[in-house]
Scaffold this motif. Structure first.
Motif, mmCIF file in Angstrom:
data_model
loop_
_atom_site.group_PDB
_atom_site.id
_atom_site.type_symbol
_atom_site.label_atom_id
_atom_site.label_comp_id
_atom_site.label_asym_id
_atom_site.label_seq_id
_atom_site.Cartn_x
_atom_site.Cartn_y
_atom_site.Cartn_z
ATOM 1 N N ALA A 325 -22.097 86.323 -27.918
ATOM 2 C CA ALA A 325 -21.507 87.666 -27.464
ATOM 3 C C ALA A 325 -20.251 87.626 -27.545
ATOM 4 O O ALA A 325 -19.064 88.112 -27.167
ATOM 5 N N THR A 326 -19.767 85.977 -27.990
ATOM 6 C CA THR A 326 -18.626 85.073 -28.205
ATOM 7 C C THR A 326 -18.365 84.911 -29.480
ATOM 8 O O THR A 326 -18.508 84.733 -30.388
ATOM 9 N N THR A 327 -16.636 84.756 -29.345
ATOM 10 C CA THR A 327 -15.979 84.509 -30.951
ATOM 11 C C THR A 327 -15.289 82.680 -31.398
ATOM 12 O O THR A 327 -14.372 83.188 -30.054
ATOM 13 N N LEU A 328 -15.230 82.036 -32.384
ATOM 14 C CA LEU A 328 -15.568 80.909 -32.368
ATOM 15 C C LEU A 328 -14.030 81.338 -33.580
ATOM 16 O O LEU A 328 -14.889 80.682 -34.932
ATOM 17 N N THR A 329 -13.364 80.866 -33.670
ATOM 18 C CA THR A 329 -12.615 81.413 -35.112
ATOM 19 C C THR A 329 -11.491 80.499 -34.785
ATOM 20 O O THR A 329 -9.999 80.221 -34.107
ATOM 21 N N LYS A 330 -10.893 81.093 -36.418
ATOM 22 C CA LYS A 330 -9.370 79.753 -36.452
ATOM 23 C C LYS A 330 -9.145 78.568 -35.436
ATOM 24 O O LYS A 330 -7.826 78.366 -35.048
ATOM 25 N N VAL A 343 -28.486 74.195 -28.755
ATOM 26 C CA VAL A 343 -28.087 75.332 -28.988
ATOM 27 C C VAL A 343 -28.763 76.341 -29.368
ATOM 28 O O VAL A 343 -29.442 76.673 -30.979
ATOM 29 N N ARG A 344 -28.122 77.319 -28.953
ATOM 30 C CA ARG A 344 -28.770 79.298 -29.107
ATOM 31 C C ARG A 344 -27.738 80.141 -29.066
ATOM 32 O O ARG A 344 -26.777 79.446 -27.830
ATOM 33 N N ILE A 345 -27.151 80.534 -30.223
ATOM 34 C CA ILE A 345 -26.058 81.584 -30.312
ATOM 35 C C ILE A 345 -26.381 82.938 -30.792
ATOM 36 O O ILE A 345 -28.032 83.227 -31.827
ATOM 37 N N GLU A 346 -26.430 83.907 -30.582
ATOM 38 C CA GLU A 346 -26.632 85.149 -30.468
ATOM 39 C C GLU A 346 -25.653 85.931 -30.507
ATOM 40 O O GLU A 346 -24.344 85.550 -29.775
ATOM 41 N N ASN A 347 -25.486 87.390 -30.887
ATOM 42 C CA ASN A 347 -24.701 88.067 -31.281
ATOM 43 C C ASN A 347 -23.294 87.923 -30.734
ATOM 44 O O ASN A 347 -22.395 87.991 -30.939
#
Length: 510
Positions: A325-330, A343-347
């Motif tokens: 539930a995280t945002t990585l942007t710009k 690494v495991r990424i969800e939502n």
């Protein structure tokens, strides 16, 4: 309890031959009453012969426990003291207590429900709570979770069992060790308030908070896991997590916790550390990356925003990384770089990372090296860019390691072109939609031409980096839920678990 006799029990003692007489004496003159026989005393263990039951210490037929009489005046009558129905200490529930409503033996020898016990812990240390609704001893109740400790500190009141914590807010200390299921202890927490009344020489308690996160981290020692509970403010300070420590930096209360440190990393994690980040915004490092994990044990990021860094949003070498539930942007380099480990990424959203005009070597949304293994479930990658020939959404470096990626129920739409993945055939993609030269479906995936992207996802101007799928269209009914997948989307909305649904981090309302 077998109570309510109508008078004296209507049986007499049994002679040595086993025949029943009319009174305690017989024509043969035998007055002995055999233990365990009808009308005679129960055994010390509270048992009787055959189908007889022990009532008030005497053996009677089940049908004769009420409304019966006897000429034996030595037997108890209705209303007499019932103490001695069972033998305390014989084990719990007690075999002499045959009523399901009163299965336990109290200290004075009465059959009771759990409310009649001094403590349910005498029944079984694993069931120390009394449930008033059923009268039974259980592991925990909504009002009594004192038996839930260690790696199972949370009471599931519906099941009345102790469970591992899965969210930080479940713990009274404000932080959960999501890897082990144990809660960080409330008494070890350090509080930080960057604005208002605070003092870096204070105790760090909730009533006497510190002013800086850096001071809280300076007080962390490897032997004591610490939750650092941070109130809303802007923290313009480079941060460093000590080696071999266990730390959770979590937002406390409403408002934004903004970390704007500069240098190589706004937040640097030393070797062997276990770190949890929750509810933070880490932004604007003009010279380096947002979070750098150098050989840490574990980096777990929840419900955070990591944006606008000169290099990587997150860079991890030899660390196990979890992102939810995280945002990585710009970020000018890549959204997330992982070398070695997994690494495991969800939502989560990984969007608009990589700027070829400014960054020296942009590597798109997710970059892997050193044999790193990546698993992405319900992830949205949109608008990422990379160097010419690189993978715009996911890039694997041409090194000695063999990276791998599993992408399920996700969206991967590039800024331009169709080089979505560059992992030498190590991609496993299923039930996803991604940029492709053709819009024809491929197995259970959907290929999407660049011109179609604006019609399928839309930027949410109120939340940085979030692209929401448009209702209807070809993204509907692409994703297939599997056991272990998150059954809610990035903001807590329910996701269908028994039907095909939208891929990516956001599930549109029905």
């Amino acid at each position: 309890m077998w109570l309510g006799f109508g008078g004296l029990l209507g049986v007499a003692c049994t002679g040595s031959s086993g025949t029943t007489t009319e009174s305690s004496s017989s024509s043969t003159g035998n007055t002995e009453c055999l233990v365990g026989s009808v009308g005679c005393a129960c055994t010390p263990g509270g048992t009787c012969d055959g189908n007889l039951v022990c009532a008030s210490k005497y053996c009677v037929p089940l049908e004769d426990t009420t409304g019966v009489t006897s000429t034996d005046t030595s037997l108890p009558t209705t209303g007499t003291d019932t103490a001695g129905e069972c033998e305390p200490g014989e084990g719990q529930p007690n075999p002499a207590c045959s009523s399901p409503a009163e299965p336990y033996c109290s200290g004075n020898g009465e059959c009771v429900d759990c409310s009649g016990l001094a403590s349910c812990a005498v029944v079984d240390p694993a069931t120390p709570a009394c449930d008033p609704a059923t009268g039974l001893c259980v592991a925990c109740t909504e009002s009594d979770a004192s038996g839930c400790t260690g790696t199972t500190p949370i009471c599931d009141s519906a099941l009345q069992t102790c469970q591992a914590c899965t969210q930080h807010e479940q713990c009274t200390g404000g932080a959960c060790d999501l890897e082990t299921g144990a809660c960080f202890l409330a008494e070890d927490a350090l509080w930080v308030a960057g604005a208002g009344a605070c003092d870096d020489a204070a105790s760090g308690s909730e009533a006497e908070p510190l002013c800086t996160i850096a001071e809280a981290l300076a007080r962390v020692e490897p032997a004591t896991p610490r939750a650092i509970r941070v109130r809303a403010a802007v923290y313009d300070e480079p941060l460093a997590v000590p080696a071999a420590s266990s730390v959770a930096i979590v937002r406390a209360g409403a408002g934004d916790v903004e970390i704007t440190g500069s240098g190589e990393a706004a937040l640097a994690i030393a070797s062997g550390a276990r770190v949890y980040l929750d509810g933070l915004e880490i932004r604007g490092n003009a010279t380096g990356s947002g979070v750098v994990c150098g050989g840490g044990d574990l980096l777990w990021i929840e419900r955070s925003l990591i944006r606008e860094h000169h290099v990587s949003g997150v860079s991890a070498s030899g660390c196990e990384v979890r992102v939810r539930a995280t945002t990585l942007t710009k970020n000018l380099g890549e959204g997330l770089f992982v070398s070695g480990g997994s690494v495991r990424i969800e939502n989560s959203f990984i969007t608009e990372n990589g700027d070829k005009a400014i960054a020296d070597n942009p590597r798109g949304g997710l970059a892997l090296a050193g044999g790193a293994a990546a698993t992405l479930v319900y992830v949205t990658l949109v608008g990422n860019n990379a160097y010419t020939g690189g993978g715009l959404s996911v890039e694997c470096e041409p090194d000695m390691g063999e990276e791998s990626i599993s992408l399920r129920n996700s969206i991967a739409f590039n800024a331009v072109g169709y080089s979505t993945f560059n992992c030498e055939g190590a991609e496993v993609v299923s039930h996803s939609a991604y940029s492709a030269a053709t819009d024809e479906p491929n197995d259970d995936n959907v290929g999407v031409a660049t011109a179609e992207v604006p019609m399928l996802v839309t930027l949410d101007v109120a939340i940085p980096g979030v692209y929401r799928p448009s209702p209807g269209g070809k993204l509907d009914a692409v994703a297939m839920f599997a056991e272990g997948d998150p059954d809610i989307d990035f903001e807590g909305d329910p996701r269908p678990t028994d039907a095909l649904s939208f891929p990516g981090a956001d599930q549109p309302p029905p």
